[in-house]
Design an enzyme around this catalytic site. Structure first.
Site, mmCIF file in Angstrom:
data_model
loop_
_atom_site.group_PDB
_atom_site.id
_atom_site.type_symbol
_atom_site.label_atom_id
_atom_site.label_comp_id
_atom_site.label_asym_id
_atom_site.label_seq_id
_atom_site.Cartn_x
_atom_site.Cartn_y
_atom_site.Cartn_z
ATOM 1 N N ASP A 1 13.078 3.343 4.305
ATOM 2 C CA ASP A 1 13.861 3.264 3.047
ATOM 3 C C ASP A 1 14.838 4.413 2.792
ATOM 4 O O ASP A 1 14.991 4.866 1.635
ATOM 5 C CB ASP A 1 12.911 3.120 1.845
ATOM 6 C CG ASP A 1 12.149 1.803 1.846
ATOM 7 O OD1 ASP A 1 12.249 1.044 2.829
ATOM 8 O OD2 ASP A 1 11.448 1.527 0.848
ATOM 9 N N ASP B 1 14.279 -1.471 1.589
ATOM 10 C CA ASP B 1 13.847 -2.147 0.376
ATOM 11 C C ASP B 1 14.983 -3.119 0.030
ATOM 12 O O ASP B 1 16.160 -2.723 0.028
ATOM 13 C CB ASP B 1 13.672 -1.087 -0.728
ATOM 14 C CG ASP B 1 12.502 -1.350 -1.662
ATOM 15 O OD1 ASP B 1 11.511 -1.961 -1.230
ATOM 16 O OD2 ASP B 1 12.585 -0.926 -2.842
ATOM 17 N N HIS C 1 15.609 -6.076 -2.621
ATOM 18 C CA HIS C 1 15.094 -6.858 -3.746
ATOM 19 C C HIS C 1 16.093 -7.861 -4.318
ATOM 20 O O HIS C 1 17.287 -7.566 -4.428
ATOM 21 C CB HIS C 1 14.709 -5.923 -4.894
ATOM 22 C CG HIS C 1 13.568 -4.990 -4.607
ATOM 23 N ND1 HIS C 1 12.373 -5.407 -4.080
ATOM 24 C CD2 HIS C 1 13.435 -3.644 -4.803
ATOM 25 C CE1 HIS C 1 11.560 -4.374 -3.962
ATOM 26 N NE2 HIS C 1 12.176 -3.288 -4.384
ATOM 27 N N HIS D 1 16.836 -1.130 -8.411
ATOM 28 C CA HIS D 1 17.202 -0.427 -7.172
ATOM 29 C C HIS D 1 17.248 -1.402 -6.008
ATOM 30 O O HIS D 1 16.573 -2.437 -6.014
ATOM 31 C CB HIS D 1 16.188 0.696 -6.874
ATOM 32 C CG HIS D 1 14.792 0.182 -6.627
ATOM 33 N ND1 HIS D 1 13.902 -0.070 -7.644
ATOM 34 C CD2 HIS D 1 14.147 -0.152 -5.474
ATOM 35 C CE1 HIS D 1 12.765 -0.527 -7.125
ATOM 36 N NE2 HIS D 1 12.894 -0.601 -5.815
ATOM 37 N N LYS E 1 12.279 -5.764 3.244
ATOM 38 C CA LYS E 1 11.010 -6.066 2.543
ATOM 39 C C LYS E 1 11.213 -6.048 1.035
ATOM 40 O O LYS E 1 12.211 -5.530 0.549
ATOM 41 C CB LYS E 1 9.945 -5.025 2.948
ATOM 42 C CG LYS E 1 10.346 -3.619 2.536
ATOM 43 C CD LYS E 1 9.320 -2.584 2.906
ATOM 44 C CE LYS E 1 9.781 -1.186 2.532
ATOM 45 N NZ LYS E 1 9.990 -0.998 1.069
ATOM 46 N N CYS F 1 6.416 3.941 -0.405
ATOM 47 C CA CYS F 1 6.624 3.101 0.780
ATOM 48 C C CYS F 1 6.215 3.776 2.086
ATOM 49 O O CYS F 1 5.738 3.101 2.996
ATOM 50 C CB CYS F 1 8.070 2.628 0.820
ATOM 51 S SG CYS F 1 8.413 1.439 -0.502
HETATM 52 C C1 VGL Z 1 9.900 2.546 -3.194
HETATM 53 C C2 VGL Z 1 9.307 2.369 -5.390
HETATM 54 C C3 VGL Z 1 9.896 1.130 -5.468
HETATM 55 C C4 VGL Z 1 9.896 3.363 -1.938
HETATM 56 C C5 VGL Z 1 10.480 1.297 -3.238
HETATM 57 O O1 VGL Z 1 10.777 3.173 -1.084
HETATM 58 O O2 VGL Z 1 8.991 4.209 -1.804
HETATM 59 N N1 VGL Z 1 9.301 3.065 -4.265
HETATM 60 N N2 VGL Z 1 10.471 0.610 -4.384
HETATM 61 ZN ZN ZN Z 2 11.449 -1.242 -4.487
#
Ligand code: VGL
Ligand code: ZN
Length: 234
Positions: free
Chosen positions: A11, A52, A54, A99, A124, A176
């Site tokens: 990420d 990430d 979404h 995000h 993901k 993550c």
């Molecule tokens: C993450 C919170 C929400 C991460 C991703 O990459 O750690 N944390 N989405």
């Molecule tokens: Zn996230």
């Protein structure tokens, strides 16, 4: 014992990095040089990045819940395991700022990281109904590869490449990175999390995260350890 190591860079996306990320993690950009050193190493049999990724209606976004329990970072909501068809099973979901919306600049891997070095990129968190910190499963442990949550079955890919050891770095160390490392260990790989090459949402919680990791058989190592030296050209 054979040694066939893989790298997972978790990420490293614009939204998680200062100065402009919508949920910037302090020091997120400070680990880029270390990560690039790993990414450039010829010692890894497989290099994986996670992203990430979404939809706008994702359950973890504070904006998708009603006041007063919809404050990013502060509020929690109860989420049911709808993906696993087991609504009696619930979890407490921390809410985040919006995000890493699919196909936005915020979801891009930061430009300082050389994406051409990755063999695969795991997207993901694509199922709006469930959190997915780990690249291996969602937060209920459902493996959703092929049915929406994630685009690749990473366990399968690592096994196909006969990977024995997995090194995990990136952000966030307490979300993550942690869950991906735990997923890797659970899947049977000897798993290392390189502490110098991660940053946390809540750095003061790192000792507790370390304890959780060691409970889950993840080895937290530093860059100057023997295990890290094995995969770096020094
Ligand atoms: C993450 C919170 C929400 C991460 C991703 O990459 O750690 N944390 N989405
Ligand atoms: Zn996230």
């Amino acid at each position: 014992m054979s040694f066939m190591p893989a790298l997972i860079v978790v990420d490293m996306q614009n939204d998680f990095c200062p100065p402009n990320g919508s949920m910037a993690i302090a020091g997120g950009r400070d680990i880029v040089a270390l990560i690039n050193q790993l990414v450039a190493s010829p010692k890894f049999a497989l290099k994986v990045a996670t992203q990430d990724w979404h939809p706008e209606n994702h359950v973890s976004f504070a904006t998708n819940h009603s006041a007063p329990d919809n404050k990013p970072y502060e509020s929690f909501v109860v989420v049911k395991n709808l993906v696993g068809h087991n609504p009696e099973e619930t979890m407490r979901q921390r809410l985040w700022p919006v995000h890493c919306i699919q196909h936005t600049k915020g979801a891009d891997i930061i430009e300082e990281i050389d994406q051409s070095r990755f063999d695969i990129i795991v997207k993901k968190g694509m199922d709006s109904r469930v959190e997915m910190y780990s690249a291996f499963t969602d937060s209920f442990g459902n493996l959703t590869a092929g049915s929406g949550g994630v685009n690749i079955d990473i366990d399968q890919v690592l096994k196909t490449h006969q990977i024995t050891h997995v090194y995990v770095v990136g952000v966030a160390g307490d979300y993550c990175v942690k869950d991906t490392a735990l997923g890797s260990a659970r899947a049977g790989f000897v798993t290392y999390l390189i502490a110098d090459a991660q940053r946390c949402v809540d750095p003061e919680g790192w000792p507790a995260v370390r304890a959780e990791l060691s409970h889950g058989s993840v080895n937290v190592i530093s860059l100057d350890s023997e295990e890290a030296r094995q995969v770096l050209e020094i």
